[in-house]
Design an enzyme around this catalytic site. Structure first.
Site, PDB file in Angstrom:
ATOM      1  N   LYS A  65       1.159  -1.011  -0.361  1.00 41.76           N
ATOM      2  CA  LYS A  65       0.583  -0.354   0.123  1.00 41.76           C
ATOM      3  C   LYS A  65       0.802   1.259   0.052  1.00 41.76           C
ATOM      4  O   LYS A  65       0.634   1.928  -0.754  1.00 41.76           O
ATOM      5  CB  LYS A  65      -1.308  -0.048   0.775  1.00 41.76           C
ATOM      6  N   THR A  66       2.387   1.083   0.546  1.00 43.22           N
ATOM      7  CA  THR A  66       2.799   2.069   0.794  1.00 43.22           C
ATOM      8  C   THR A  66       3.341   2.597  -0.432  1.00 43.22           C
ATOM      9  O   THR A  66       3.374   3.861  -1.021  1.00 43.22           O
ATOM     10  CB  THR A  66       3.788   2.522   1.780  1.00 43.22           C
ATOM     11  N   ASP A 110      -1.371   7.189   6.255  1.00 40.04           N
ATOM     12  CA  ASP A 110      -1.013   5.336   6.389  1.00 40.04           C
ATOM     13  C   ASP A 110      -2.094   5.053   7.679  1.00 40.04           C
ATOM     14  O   ASP A 110      -1.758   6.039   8.359  1.00 40.04           O
ATOM     15  CB  ASP A 110       0.377   4.978   6.903  1.00 40.04           C
ATOM     16  N   THR A 159      -5.504  -1.608   7.128  1.00 37.41           N
ATOM     17  CA  THR A 159      -5.691  -2.765   6.867  1.00 37.41           C
ATOM     18  C   THR A 159      -7.062  -3.452   7.802  1.00 37.41           C
ATOM     19  O   THR A 159      -7.877  -4.440   7.591  1.00 37.41           O
ATOM     20  CB  THR A 159      -4.815  -3.240   8.273  1.00 37.41           C
ATOM     21  N   ARG A 218       6.212  -7.826   1.370  1.00 35.54           N
ATOM     22  CA  ARG A 218       7.109  -7.798   2.367  1.00 35.54           C
ATOM     23  C   ARG A 218       8.001  -8.653   3.305  1.00 35.54           C
ATOM     24  O   ARG A 218       9.478  -8.981   3.163  1.00 35.54           O
ATOM     25  CB  ARG A 218       6.484  -6.902   3.241  1.00 35.54           C
TER      26      ARG A 218
END
Length: 342
Positions: A65-66, A110, A159, A218
Site C-alpha cells: 500500500k505504501t 497510513d 488494514t 514484504r
C-alpha cells in the site's frame, strides 16, 4: 511527517535503493486489477491537468500500500507527503500538513482508520471543498479562519476498512483492495530484487522463498535478504532450493510459511483449549501478543490457508492445523469444516 519530491524523470540506480520499491505501475508485479484501475484514473487526470480523485487502499499488511501511494505520486509527477493516522491527533496537526501541499500533490495517510475523530471532521472539508476552517482563540475572542487549499489527492491506507466511518469512506472516489500475491508473482518479485541487489538466485531458490512468504511481498523481500546472508557465509553466494530451505529453517519458517508465533498460536488452541473455540482475548494472554496483532497479522493467513476459523464462540483449529503439528484431529472435525469460515 516526511515530505519528498518524486521526480518522474529521475530513473537513478534503483539497485542502490535499500527499499527496492518500484517507481512505476508497469514496474510493480502482481495486483493487476488494482494497477489497471489506477492506470486509467491517473492517465485521465493527467490529460485533464487535474488532481487525481482521493484513493483508499485496503488490505492486509505487507502487500504494497505504501509503495503504491508513492507510485501514484510518481505517475502524477508530483510530491508525496507522508504521515500516519495516529500522528494526526489535533486539528492544528492536519492544518500544518494540508496548507503545505502543492497543486495536485499526494498526501499519504497510513492507518487512516486511526485518525482522531475531531481531526476527521476537518478532513472532510479539506477533501471535498479544498479548504479548512481553523478556530483561533477561545471564548468571546474566538474566531474562525478559512484557509483555502490547493487541489490535492489524499491516498489513505488501511488494514481495517470496516473501522472507517461511512462519511470518510464516501469521500474516497477510488477504492482498491489489495489481495495476497500468488507464488508465481512472488517468484518474480524475488528474482527482480535479487537482480537489483546484484546476486544470484536460482528459480528453484526463488520458488522456495515465495512458498514460505505467506502471500506477502514484504516477507518475500525479507526472507530473500536473509537467504542472501546465509548463501554468502555458508555457501557459494548463490541461493538455490537447499540454501533457501536451510536459511529459512534457521528463522523457524516452515515449508508452509508458518513461523514460530503461528505454530505457538495453533498449539495453544489445540493443547490448552482442546482445539477451540477460544476467545481472542484468551489467545492473546496465552501467547503474549496483542489482540490486534493476532487479528490483523496472524489470523488472516491462517484462515485463508484453512488452519483456523472464526466462529461466534471464538477461534477453532481446523484439521489441517492438527495434522501439520503432528496431532490427530478429534472425531467429528471433518475436512468439510475447513470451508466453514465464519
Amino acid at each position: 511527517m516526511e515530505t519528498r519530491f518524486v521526480d518522474p524523470e529521475d530513473q537513478g540506480d534503483e539497485g542502490l535503493d535499500p527499499s527496492l520499491r518500484p517507481r512505476r505501475l508497469d514496474e510493480m508485479l502482481g495486483q493487476d486489477k488494482v494497477k489497471e484501475q489506477l492506470r486509467i484514473a491517473i492517465t485521465a487526470a493527467r490529460e485533464r491537468g487535474e488532481a487525481l480523485d482521493h484513493v483508499l487502499l485496503s488490505g492486509p499488511p505487507g502487500l504494497g500500500k505504501t509503495t503504491l501511494a508513492r507510485v501514484i505520486a510518481n505517475e502524477m509527477g508530483v510530491a508525496v507527503h507522508d504521515t500516519s493516522g495516529p500522528l494526526l491527533d489535533r486539528p492544528v496537526d492536519l492544518a500544518g500538513i494540508v496548507t503545505a501541499l502543492g497543486a495536485r500533490d499526494v498526501l499519504f495517510i497510513d492507518e487512516v482508520h486511526r485518525v482522531n475523530r475531531e481531526v476527521e471532521e476537518y478532513l472532510y472539508s479539506a477533501m471535498e471543498d479544498y479548504r479548512i476552517d481553523i478556530l483561533i482563540d477561545s471564548g468571546p475572542t474566538a474566531r474562525s479562519v478559512t484557509l483555502d487549499l490547493e487541489r490535492f489527492t489524499l491516498v489513505g491506507a488501511t488494514t481495517r476498512q470496516g473501522l472507517l466511518t461511512a462519511p470518510m469512506r464516501a469521500r474516497f472516489l477510488i477504492t482498491a483492495n489489495l489481495d495476497y500475491y500468488t507464488v508465481e508473482e512472488l517468484v518474480q518479485i524475488v528474482l527482480r530484487d535479487a537482480r537489483l541487489l546484484g546476486f544470484t538466485v536460482l528459480p528453484e531458490g526463488a520458488g522456495e522463498i515465495a512458498r514460505r512468504a505467506r502471500g506477502t511481498a514484504r516477507l518475500a523481500k525479507r526472507w530473500l535478504r536473509r537467504c542472501r546472508d546465509y548463501a554468502q557465509v555458508e555457501g557459494d553466494g548463490a541461493v538455490d532450493r537447499d540454501t533457501a530451505a536451510a536459511a529459512l529453517e534457521i528463522l523457524k519458517v516452515d515449508e508452509l510459511g508458518l513461523d514460530e508465533v503461528d505454530r505457538r498460536l495453533l498449539e495453544v488452541i489445540i493443547d490448552r483449549f482442546g482445539g477451540g473455540p477460544v476467545g481472542v482475548n484468551n489467545l492473546a494472554a496465552a501467547i503474549g501478543e496483542e489482540e490486534g496483532t493476532i487479528t490483523e497479522v496472524y489470523e488472516p493467513y491462517l484462515i485463508q490457508q484453512g488452519f483456523l476459523k472464526r466462529t461466534p464462540r471464538g477461534r477453532q483449529a481446523m484439521p489441517r492445523s492438527w495434522t501439520h503439528l503432528g496431532r490427530t484431529p478429534p472425531q467429528g472435525l471433518g475436512p468439510g469444516d475447513q470451508m466453514d469460515l465464519l
